[in-house]
Design a protein around this motif. Structure first.
Motif, PDB file in Angstrom:
ATOM      1  N   ILE A 121     -16.391 -68.600 -18.171  1.00  0.00           N
ATOM      2  CA  ILE A 121     -15.329 -69.450 -17.636  1.00  0.00           C
ATOM      3  C   ILE A 121     -15.219 -70.747 -18.451  1.00  0.00           C
ATOM      4  CG2 ILE A 121     -16.766 -70.675 -15.917  1.00  0.00           C
ATOM      5  CD1 ILE A 121     -13.264 -69.422 -15.117  1.00  0.00           C
ATOM      6  N   ASP A 140      -8.594 -78.016 -10.319  1.00  0.00           N
ATOM      7  CA  ASP A 140      -9.631 -77.038  -9.979  1.00  0.00           C
ATOM      8  C   ASP A 140     -11.046 -77.609 -10.066  1.00  0.00           C
ATOM      9  OD1 ASP A 140      -7.909 -75.005  -9.315  1.00  0.00           O
ATOM     10  OD2 ASP A 140      -7.790 -74.222 -11.342  1.00  0.00           O
ATOM     11  N   TYR A 146      -1.720 -81.423  -6.047  1.00  0.00           N
ATOM     12  CA  TYR A 146      -0.690 -81.386  -7.086  1.00  0.00           C
ATOM     13  C   TYR A 146      -0.100 -82.788  -7.292  1.00  0.00           C
ATOM     14  CZ  TYR A 146      -0.513 -76.230  -6.665  1.00  0.00           C
ATOM     15  OH  TYR A 146      -0.799 -74.899  -6.649  1.00  0.00           O
ATOM     16  N   HIS A 165      -0.486 -72.940 -13.243  1.00  0.00           N
ATOM     17  CA  HIS A 165      -0.387 -71.502 -12.998  1.00  0.00           C
ATOM     18  C   HIS A 165      -0.454 -70.720 -14.310  1.00  0.00           C
ATOM     19  CE1 HIS A 165       1.788 -72.724  -9.031  1.00  0.00           C
ATOM     20  NE2 HIS A 165       0.559 -73.160  -9.108  1.00  0.00           N
ATOM     21  N   ARG A 168      -4.063 -70.680 -15.511  1.00  0.00           N
ATOM     22  CA  ARG A 168      -4.935 -69.725 -14.816  1.00  0.00           C
ATOM     23  C   ARG A 168      -4.677 -68.294 -15.288  1.00  0.00           C
ATOM     24  NH1 ARG A 168      -3.992 -72.101  -8.949  1.00  0.00           N
ATOM     25  NH2 ARG A 168      -5.431 -73.881  -8.952  1.00  0.00           N
ATOM     26  N   ARG A 172      -7.476 -65.975 -16.995  1.00  0.00           N
ATOM     27  CA  ARG A 172      -7.733 -64.608 -16.562  1.00  0.00           C
ATOM     28  C   ARG A 172      -7.716 -63.641 -17.750  1.00  0.00           C
ATOM     29  NH1 ARG A 172      -3.986 -61.035 -12.570  1.00  0.00           N
ATOM     30  NH2 ARG A 172      -5.501 -59.404 -12.189  1.00  0.00           N
TER      31      ARG A 172
ATOM     32  N   GLN B  16      -0.498 -68.704  -6.367  1.00  0.00           N
ATOM     33  CA  GLN B  16      -1.307 -69.832  -6.860  1.00  0.00           C
ATOM     34  C   GLN B  16      -1.203 -71.028  -5.914  1.00  0.00           C
ATOM     35  OE1 GLN B  16      -3.212 -69.460  -9.554  1.00  0.00           O
ATOM     36  NE2 GLN B  16      -2.411 -67.406  -9.957  1.00  0.00           N
ATOM     37  N   THR B  17       0.009 -71.296  -5.485  1.00  0.00           N
ATOM     38  CA  THR B  17       0.223 -72.430  -4.584  1.00  0.00           C
ATOM     39  C   THR B  17      -0.481 -72.176  -3.256  1.00  0.00           C
ATOM     40  OG1 THR B  17       2.389 -72.441  -5.635  1.00  0.00           O
ATOM     41  CG2 THR B  17       2.037 -74.027  -3.886  1.00  0.00           C
ATOM     42  N   ASP B  20      -4.141 -72.858  -3.617  1.00  0.00           N
ATOM     43  CA  ASP B  20      -4.401 -74.296  -3.652  1.00  0.00           C
ATOM     44  C   ASP B  20      -4.139 -74.961  -2.308  1.00  0.00           C
ATOM     45  OD1 ASP B  20      -5.155 -74.331  -6.340  1.00  0.00           O
ATOM     46  OD2 ASP B  20      -3.073 -74.399  -7.008  1.00  0.00           O
ATOM     47  N   GLU B  22      -1.342 -75.514  -0.901  1.00  0.00           N
ATOM     48  CA  GLU B  22      -0.247 -76.488  -1.015  1.00  0.00           C
ATOM     49  C   GLU B  22       1.076 -75.972  -0.428  1.00  0.00           C
ATOM     50  OE1 GLU B  22       0.033 -79.573  -3.009  1.00  0.00           O
ATOM     51  OE2 GLU B  22      -1.947 -79.684  -3.955  1.00  0.00           O
ATOM     52  N   GLU B  44      -5.417 -59.009  -6.278  1.00  0.00           N
ATOM     53  CA  GLU B  44      -4.894 -60.044  -7.182  1.00  0.00           C
ATOM     54  C   GLU B  44      -5.340 -61.431  -6.697  1.00  0.00           C
ATOM     55  OE1 GLU B  44      -3.341 -59.370  -9.891  1.00  0.00           O
ATOM     56  OE2 GLU B  44      -2.106 -61.092 -10.449  1.00  0.00           O
ATOM     57  N   VAL B  47      -9.032 -62.064  -7.481  1.00  0.00           N
ATOM     58  CA  VAL B  47      -9.285 -62.405  -8.888  1.00  0.00           C
ATOM     59  C   VAL B  47      -9.095 -63.906  -9.097  1.00  0.00           C
ATOM     60  CG1 VAL B  47      -8.378 -62.199 -11.241  1.00  0.00           C
ATOM     61  CG2 VAL B  47      -8.698 -60.145  -9.843  1.00  0.00           C
ATOM     62  N   PHE B  48      -7.953 -64.413  -8.614  1.00  0.00           N
ATOM     63  CA  PHE B  48      -7.664 -65.829  -8.849  1.00  0.00           C
ATOM     64  C   PHE B  48      -8.521 -66.744  -7.982  1.00  0.00           C
ATOM     65  CE2 PHE B  48      -3.809 -64.134 -10.909  1.00  0.00           C
ATOM     66  CZ  PHE B  48      -3.910 -64.821 -12.103  1.00  0.00           C
ATOM     67  N   ILE B  51     -11.683 -67.075  -9.927  1.00  0.00           N
ATOM     68  CA  ILE B  51     -11.505 -67.975 -11.069  1.00  0.00           C
ATOM     69  C   ILE B  51     -11.541 -69.431 -10.595  1.00  0.00           C
ATOM     70  CG2 ILE B  51      -9.788 -68.812 -12.740  1.00  0.00           C
ATOM     71  CD1 ILE B  51      -9.040 -65.875 -13.255  1.00  0.00           C
ATOM     72  N   LYS B  52     -10.842 -69.678  -9.501  1.00  0.00           N
ATOM     73  CA  LYS B  52     -10.801 -71.039  -8.962  1.00  0.00           C
ATOM     74  C   LYS B  52     -12.201 -71.506  -8.550  1.00  0.00           C
ATOM     75  CE  LYS B  52      -8.137 -73.727  -5.640  1.00  0.00           C
ATOM     76  NZ  LYS B  52      -7.856 -74.891  -6.495  1.00  0.00           N
TER      77      LYS B  52
END
Ligand SMILES: [Zn+2]
Lengths: 183, 83
Positions: A121, A140, A146, A165, A168, A172, B16-17, B20, B22, B44, B47-48, B51-52
């Motif tokens: 990462i 992150d 935001y 976005h 990310r 990935r 994504q939002t 987060d 948001e 999906e 996965v994200f 990552i976050k």
């Protein structure tokens, strides 16, 4: 002179302690992410604190973090302008360039450290173009909203979102392209 | 069902939002419901989310020396302004 309780040194100090001091950790992290250098980060926070103290009486008390990040951004733009007047066309780009330059020194240093322990990462993050990496670091890593990230960078919230976005998705792809680690 | 399910496309646009936190609560709830029901979108999202989480773990540890100095600096600003 007004005798209203919210003005004068006492009110000013109370407001400073209430709104500013609790954000020191976040301010330092964001400053580090902008400058990529510990002593520059500390200088930038000090500069921000001085400006915040002077402006605290005019602050309405809402969203202190966003307010402070805006002050920090202005402080940073001024620092850059003092050092490199010729670069002041686009503050966002200028900040990115400044960060790139100090990042070079930091990168050279970190390459000397043991690469063996670098997490995938970390490599994926390092591979991002600066303006994308910046947004990822703020949202992150440092858990800014935001809006806070937008204030810190002086860019619209929509730009924060699109960069984040895209970054990310890029991370990935990077992770999927790199060989799996044995665990 | 009281509310109609969001489409996979709508979820993808807002994923994504959503991760987060948001979005407004109604949207958050709609997406949560979709992710529970739809395997593809659920994977999906995982996965994200991973990552976050991995990115959050990359945050530099707080520098307690720098913070102590900045706290001291904050106290000094007030002193000098008042004295
Ligand atoms: Zn789906």
């Amino acid at each position: 002179m007004s005798n209203a309780p919210s003005t004068g040194p006492v009110g000013q100090d109370a407001r400073f302690n209430e709104y500013v001091v609790p954000e020191l950790d976040v301010l330092y992290r964001v400053a580090y992410s902008i400058t990529r250098n510990k002593s520059d980060a500390e200088d930038l926070v000090q500069d921000t604190l001085l400006r915040a103290y002077r402006a605290i009486e005019r602050f309405d008390g809402r969203y202190p973090r966003a307010w402070l990040l805006t002050i920090m951004r202005n402080a940073q733009v001024n620092r850059v302008r003092r050092k490199r007047p010729e670069l002041m066309h686009d503050p966002d780009e200028t900040m990115a360039r400044m960060a790139d330059e100090s990042a070079e020194a930091a990168d050279a240093e970190s390459q000397l450290l043991d690469k063996e322990f670098e997490a995938p990462i970390e490599a994926a993050l390092a591979a991002l173009p600066e303006k994308f990496r910046r947004v990822v670091e703020l949202v992150d890593l440092n858990e800014l909203s935001y809006q806070e990230a937008a204030d810190a960078l002086g860019i619209p919230v929509g730009t924060v979102m699109s960069r984040l976005h895209r970054a990310r998705r890029n991370i990935r792809q990077h992770l999927e392209a790199s060989p799996l680690e044995e665990t | 069902m009281a509310q109609k399910m969001m489409s996979c496309r709508d979820v993808a646009l807002r994923l994504q939002t959503y991760l987060d936190g948001e979005l407004d609560e109604t949207r958050m709830e709609q997406i949560r419901a979709h992710l529970d029901a739809c395997v593809d979108c659920g994977l999906e999202a995982d996965v994200f989310a991973d990552i976050k989480k991995d990115l959050a773990a990359q945050a530099i540890p707080a520098d307690s020396d720098a913070l102590a100095r900045l706290r001291e600096f904050s106290a000094r600003i007030a002193e000098e302004a008042n004295g």
